[in-house]
Design a protein around this motif. Sequence first.
Motif, PDB file in Angstrom:
ATOM      1  N   GLU A 132       5.190  61.391  19.012  1.00  0.00           N
ATOM      2  CA  GLU A 132       3.952  61.523  19.785  1.00  0.00           C
ATOM      3  C   GLU A 132       3.801  60.391  20.802  1.00  0.00           C
ATOM      4  O   GLU A 132       2.915  60.417  21.643  1.00  0.00           O
ATOM      5  CB  GLU A 132       2.747  61.564  18.843  1.00  0.00           C
ATOM      6  N   LEU A 133       4.675  59.391  20.698  1.00  0.00           N
ATOM      7  CA  LEU A 133       4.744  58.304  21.691  1.00  0.00           C
ATOM      8  C   LEU A 133       3.420  57.537  21.807  1.00  0.00           C
ATOM      9  O   LEU A 133       2.990  57.170  22.895  1.00  0.00           O
ATOM     10  CB  LEU A 133       5.147  58.871  23.064  1.00  0.00           C
ATOM     11  N   LYS A 134       2.822  57.243  20.684  1.00  0.00           N
ATOM     12  CA  LYS A 134       1.554  56.514  20.678  1.00  0.00           C
ATOM     13  C   LYS A 134       1.791  55.008  20.792  1.00  0.00           C
ATOM     14  O   LYS A 134       2.535  54.438  20.002  1.00  0.00           O
ATOM     15  CB  LYS A 134       0.768  56.810  19.391  1.00  0.00           C
ATOM     16  N   ASP A 135       1.176  54.368  21.767  1.00  0.00           N
ATOM     17  CA  ASP A 135       1.159  52.908  21.880  1.00  0.00           C
ATOM     18  C   ASP A 135       2.558  52.318  21.725  1.00  0.00           C
ATOM     19  O   ASP A 135       2.809  51.459  20.886  1.00  0.00           O
ATOM     20  CB  ASP A 135       0.209  52.328  20.824  1.00  0.00           C
ATOM     21  N   ILE A 136       3.488  52.732  22.569  1.00  0.00           N
ATOM     22  CA  ILE A 136       4.881  52.308  22.381  1.00  0.00           C
ATOM     23  C   ILE A 136       5.070  50.817  22.650  1.00  0.00           C
ATOM     24  O   ILE A 136       6.059  50.229  22.202  1.00  0.00           O
ATOM     25  CB  ILE A 136       5.861  53.141  23.223  1.00  0.00           C
ATOM     26  N   THR A 137       4.145  50.180  23.368  1.00  0.00           N
ATOM     27  CA  THR A 137       4.256  48.737  23.615  1.00  0.00           C
ATOM     28  C   THR A 137       3.600  47.903  22.514  1.00  0.00           C
ATOM     29  O   THR A 137       3.723  46.681  22.528  1.00  0.00           O
ATOM     30  CB  THR A 137       3.587  48.359  24.943  1.00  0.00           C
ATOM     31  N   TRP A 138       2.886  48.518  21.604  1.00  0.00           N
ATOM     32  CA  TRP A 138       2.172  47.839  20.526  1.00  0.00           C
ATOM     33  C   TRP A 138       1.061  46.930  21.051  1.00  0.00           C
ATOM     34  O   TRP A 138       0.560  46.060  20.333  1.00  0.00           O
ATOM     35  CB  TRP A 138       3.129  47.038  19.628  1.00  0.00           C
TER      36      TRP A 138
END
Length: 255
Positions: A132-138
């Motif tokens: 789902e590619l949620k908050d990939i940069t954290w």
Amino acid sequence: MRILITGSSDGLGLLTARLLSPTHQIILHARNPTRATHASQSCPKAHATVIGDLSTLAGIRAFALEADKHGPYDCIMHNAGLYLGPFRKTEDEMPALVAVNTIAPYMLSCLMAKPKRLIFVSSQLHQGGDAELKDITWRKRGEGEWNAGQAYADSKLHNIMFAFAFARHFGIACHSVDPGWVKTKMGGENAMDDLDAAVETFGMVCTGEGAAGRREVGHWYQKRERDFREEARDVETQEKLLKILEGISGVKVPE
């Protein structure tokens, strides 16, 4: 062939460079001068060694410019990667693992002159990645919620997506490769897969020899195709990832 292998100062990157350097022009990559010296000494037949820090956006841009001076390339293999460890927040307010494993291969693929082949190193651990590619940069979750294993799995799923996405956008051969669990500094002493087969697989996809030469895109392990998450093949998901990375990096996939 002229082949650039990122993250080639040790591990599988260096072993692949040593395999290919007798018959191909290999450009090594190291993140600092000390590691560059080690890489050059360990692979004396290499054509050149380029230094570059892939943990920051500025470092990635600088490396793209410097590495392109040694091109054009027949193949670029995005092998550099970090595994586990602390958050290591960079000047771009994100973990170094995310920058090196996901953002660097994206930016370099967009910024550098297009090669004939692009290779992205993945892992079977991609099976646990967040499709789902949620908050990939954290950046939203922050250091308090950091889970290095999850971040690594996410990045390895991204790497497979890159192979399919850039094959569509660039019209060139693109592959992802899974080395398996092998005895390297990253894999550890308990690893049980065949190291020689992993290196030979890396060599195969870089040169397009064997089975890799008969396919324009694929995911490889031990010199044969391996199953992967179907979400990685989904064009809409791939385009979502590319758009997210364009927003993070300010770099767009060239037409």
